[in-house]
Each structure stands twice: as structure tokens, then as C-alpha cells.
Design a protein around this motif. Structure first.
Motif, short mmCIF file in Angstrom:
data_model
loop_
_atom_site.label_atom_id
_atom_site.label_comp_id
_atom_site.label_asym_id
_atom_site.label_seq_id
_atom_site.Cartn_x
_atom_site.Cartn_y
_atom_site.Cartn_z
N ASP A 50 6.40 -1.52 -0.13
CA ASP A 50 5.83 -0.64 -1.15
C ASP A 50 4.75 0.26 -0.54
O ASP A 50 3.66 -0.21 -0.19
CB ASP A 50 5.25 -1.51 -2.28
N LEU A 51 5.05 1.54 -0.44
CA LEU A 51 4.09 2.48 0.15
C LEU A 51 2.82 2.61 -0.68
O LEU A 51 1.74 2.83 -0.14
CB LEU A 51 4.75 3.86 0.31
N GLY A 52 2.95 2.46 -2.00
CA GLY A 52 1.77 2.54 -2.85
C GLY A 52 0.79 1.41 -2.57
O GLY A 52 -0.42 1.61 -2.55
N VAL A 53 1.32 0.20 -2.34
CA VAL A 53 0.47 -0.94 -2.00
C VAL A 53 -0.23 -0.71 -0.67
O VAL A 53 -1.42 -0.99 -0.52
CB VAL A 53 1.32 -2.24 -1.96
N VAL A 54 0.49 -0.16 0.30
CA VAL A 54 -0.10 0.14 1.61
C VAL A 54 -1.25 1.13 1.45
O VAL A 54 -2.34 0.95 2.00
CB VAL A 54 0.96 0.69 2.58
N ALA A 55 -1.01 2.20 0.69
CA ALA A 55 -2.02 3.23 0.52
C ALA A 55 -3.28 2.68 -0.15
O ALA A 55 -4.40 3.08 0.17
CB ALA A 55 -1.46 4.38 -0.31
N GLU A 56 -3.10 1.73 -1.07
CA GLU A 56 -4.23 1.19 -1.81
C GLU A 56 -5.01 0.14 -1.02
O GLU A 56 -6.24 0.06 -1.14
CB GLU A 56 -3.73 0.56 -3.11
N MET A 57 -4.32 -0.66 -0.21
CA MET A 57 -4.93 -1.85 0.37
C MET A 57 -5.27 -1.77 1.85
O MET A 57 -6.24 -2.38 2.30
CB MET A 57 -3.99 -3.05 0.17
N ALA A 58 -4.45 -1.08 2.65
CA ALA A 58 -4.49 -1.26 4.11
C ALA A 58 -5.37 -0.25 4.82
O ALA A 58 -5.43 0.92 4.44
CB ALA A 58 -3.07 -1.20 4.67
N GLN A 59 -6.04 -0.74 5.86
CA GLN A 59 -6.73 0.16 6.79
C GLN A 59 -5.81 0.61 7.93
O GLN A 59 -5.88 1.73 8.38
CB GLN A 59 -7.98 -0.52 7.38
N ARG A 60 -4.97 -0.30 8.38
CA ARG A 60 -4.00 0.03 9.43
C ARG A 60 -2.62 -0.45 9.00
O ARG A 60 -2.50 -1.35 8.18
CB ARG A 60 -4.40 -0.59 10.77
N MET A 61 -1.58 0.13 9.60
CA MET A 61 -0.23 -0.24 9.22
C MET A 61 0.72 -0.17 10.40
O MET A 61 0.49 0.56 11.37
CB MET A 61 0.29 0.66 8.09
N LEU A 62 1.79 -0.99 10.31
CA LEU A 62 2.89 -0.95 11.26
C LEU A 62 4.15 -0.66 10.46
O LEU A 62 4.34 -1.20 9.37
CB LEU A 62 3.08 -2.29 11.96
N VAL A 63 5.00 0.19 11.00
CA VAL A 63 6.30 0.46 10.39
C VAL A 63 7.36 -0.16 11.29
O VAL A 63 7.41 0.13 12.49
CB VAL A 63 6.54 1.97 10.24
N MET A 64 8.20 -1.04 10.70
CA MET A 64 9.22 -1.73 11.48
C MET A 64 10.61 -1.25 11.10
O MET A 64 10.89 -0.95 9.94
CB MET A 64 9.12 -3.24 11.29
N TYR A 65 11.48 -1.19 12.11
CA TYR A 65 12.88 -0.85 11.90
C TYR A 65 13.71 -1.63 12.92
O TYR A 65 13.41 -1.59 14.11
CB TYR A 65 13.13 0.65 12.07
N ALA A 66 14.71 -2.35 12.43
CA ALA A 66 15.62 -3.11 13.30
C ALA A 66 14.86 -4.02 14.27
O ALA A 66 15.20 -4.13 15.44
CB ALA A 66 16.54 -2.17 14.07
N GLY A 67 13.80 -4.66 13.77
CA GLY A 67 13.07 -5.64 14.56
C GLY A 67 11.99 -5.09 15.47
O GLY A 67 11.27 -5.85 16.12
#
Length: 332
Positions: A217-234
Motif C-alpha cells: 500500500d503506497l498510501g501507508v508508505v507515504a504516511e509512515m515510512a522514512q525510508r523504503m525498499l521496492v522489491m521485485y522478483a526477490g
């Protein structure tokens, strides 16, 4: 001198040994979480998010799962390879985990209060009455109405949002340094979702707890996170400041995910979608794993794996030969 991160994961790889062959579910994942920080792991179903979280928690089903490479550190102490007895001492006390389906995670034949009290009895050697009072207190802390009366109720007697609060109560009972939340608001309505996220943020502020948030959920990321990782196929295909990644993605997959989010200001007849489907892990795709679905892919993308996760901007790393072009396309 750089402070030791709360959690550090280096080059993690997880394989599943199946009848049809070896499936690499996580490949070369590295990240860290600092005290008081929220780091989100984002991606489609099957991207390796939950397997990464389970590896950190030490609860992978083995067999068939096996950590084939990499190291996991908690405050500089290696967790990889610890005997199960020592891992049990870490789980709950130093690392807690909220699962996405609270009803399945809770024991249906024990009252919720007994399940929370067991945390205190098992780890802190409290007596029965002392543990009961502590359980009621933590139920009140997560805003369970009538906590003392509801101590003896069973999981099925609670709503989905209240069950998630019970799970949070169990996981914060021993004041862990790190909390892993795996899709904590799945299947909850938006009002309850907001309440759960606000509760997590409040607890984090009070205790300086690190939070590893697994979500799609991108909305949850925008509200909560300072940093993020995007994963695809492991693999991690992009990571950096959450605000920077959401404002100006550097990987085509991240950009495609963001385009698929409904706009509050722009009316469209049909939302954009990512064509195709994620690769079958039993049939690895030559070259970059995203290239069959990528709108900027060139011939080289089908012949060579994506580059290492390289710095493409001061606040960003991406695994794409054309990350700079994607960034340029997103600049206003």
C-alpha cells in the motif's frame, strides 16, 4: 563514528527446495533499520517481502526454506545461524512481529488475555496474577475498550480491528527494540486502518522502537515510512528516502506502481496497469527480471541482468541501466 544500526541485513538470499527445483525467493537483499525509524518494504505479492521478514524473525519453515547466503545483525549481534533456543530468547523480547491475519495467528482455544499474559510468564517469570494485571494494562494501552472485562474473551469474539490491536499488544508487551509489521492493515476498512497506523506511530514515539513495515500500500508508505525498499522478483530494485522515491522514482517498476494509484484530482476512465505478470521463480528470465513488462527496456535488458544497486542520486539507489532516464522523465 557511525552508530550501529538496530537491524542490519547484508546480502540475504533465501531458497525454497521444492519437488520441481530450487526457488530463490529472496536474492541479495541488504538494508538497515535504525532506532525510532520506520522502513517500508514495498512490492507485489510474491516479490519476497514476507520471506525477508520471516528470515529476519527466524521463523522460516525449514525445510523447505533455507537461508543460503547473507547475514542478519541485531545491534551488531549476528542472528544468522543462532541455535533455535537462542533465537526464541530474541523473538518477542527483542523482535516482535505482527502478522497480516490476526485470527490465524492467535490461538482460538485460549482467551486473548491468557495469550498476552503467557508472554510475561514465559519471558519475565511473572506470577499468574501479576501477568494478568500486566496483560490488562497493555490491552488498555492499545485502546481495547473494557480491557479488564474482555480479558477472558476469545479471538473470534473480537472484530478484525480489535484482533489486530490484540496482536499489537502481544508484540509490544515485552517492549521489543524492533517490530516487524507484515501487512498489518490488510482487510481492514480505512477508518480502522488509520487507527492502527496511528497506534503504531504512537507506540514508536513513546519507545523509540524501530519498525519494519511490509506492505503493498503506497498510501501507508507515504504516511509512515522514512525510508523504503521496492522489491521485485526477490530483489531490491530501488531504495532510498520514502518521500524522494514516491515523488520521483528511479526504477521503471516503481514508476509503474505509482502511475497505477488513483488520483484525487485527475479523472480517468481506466487506471494504468503493469502489463504481463511477475516471473515464475522456477523459470528465471534471462537478463533483467522486469524487462518483459518494462516500457523503457532495450535489447541489453534481455541479455544482461540489471546492474548492482547503484547510487543514482544522493538519496537513491536503483537497479536499472536506464535509471537516470527514468529520473529525468519524472522531473517537473
Amino acid at each position: 563514528m557511525t552508530a550501529t544500526p538496530l537491524l542490519a541485513v547484508h546480502d540475504l538470499a533465501v531458497d525454497f527446495h521444492t519437488r520441481d527445483g530450487v526457488v530463490r525467493a529472496v536474492d541479495g537483499v541488504s538494508f538497515q533499520v535504525n532506532p525510532g525509524e520506520t522502513v517500508a518494504i514495498l512490492g507485489e505479492s510474491g516479490s519476497g517481502k514476507s520471506v525477508t521478514a520471516q528470515a529476519v524473525m527466524g521463523i522460516l519453515d525449514s525445510p523447505p526454506a533455507r537461508i543460503s547466503r547473507g547475514q542478519i545483525f541485531l545491534e551488531g549481534r549476528a542472528l544468522s545461524g543462532l541455535p533455535e533456543k537462542q533465537l526464541r530468547a530474541v523473538r518477542g523480547v527483542e523482535i516482535g512481529m505482527i502478522f497480516q491475519d490476526a485470527l490465524s495467528a492467535l490461538n482460538p482455544v485460549l482467551s486473548v488475555g491468557e495469550q498476552i499474559a503467557e508472554m510475561y510468564r514465559g519471558h519475565l517469570n511473572m506470577g499468574r496474577e501479576q501477568a494478568r494485571n500486566a496483560a490488562i494494562e497493555v490491552m488498555q494501552r492499545v485502546q481495547i475498550p473494557g480491557a479488564r472485562q474482555r480479558y477472558s474473551d476469545y479471538p473470534h469474539q473480537f472484530s478484525g480491528g480489535m484482533r489486530q490491536r490484540i496482536m499489537i499488544a502481544m508484540m509490544i508487551a515485552l517492549q521489543p527494540k524492533l517490530l516487524i509489521a507484515d501487512e498489518p492493515t490488510t482487510a481492514l476498512d480505512v477508518t480502522v486502518q488509520a487507527q492502527i497506523l496511528a497506534l503504531l506511530a504512537q507506540i514508536q514515539t513513546e519507545t523509540n522502537m524501530g519498525l519494519l513495515l511490509i506492505t503493498h500500500d503506497l498510501g501507508v508508505v507515504a504516511e509512515m515510512a522514512q525510508r523504503m525498499l521496492v522489491m521485485y522478483a526477490g530483489e531490491v530494485v530501488e531504495q532510498g528516502s520514502a518521500r524522494a522515491v514516491l515523488d520521483q522514482p528511479a526504477h521503471p517498476y516503481t514508476a509503474a506502481l505509482l502511475r497505477a494509484v488513483p488520483s484525487m484530482t485527475e479523472r480517468v476512465d481506466r487506471l494504468p496497469s503493469i502489463p504481463g505478470r511477475p516471473p515464475n521463480p522456477l523459470e528465471p528470465i534471462p537478463g533483467c527480471s522486469f524487462h518483459p513488462r518494462c516500457e523503457v527496456a532495450q535489447r541489453c535488458c534481455s541479455q544482461h541482468p540489471g546492474p548492482d544497486l547503484d547510487l543514482v542520486k544522493s538519496d537513491r539507489q536503483a537497479r536499472c541501466w536506464f535509471a537516470q532516464e527514468v529520473l529525468s522523465g519524472g522531473e517537473s
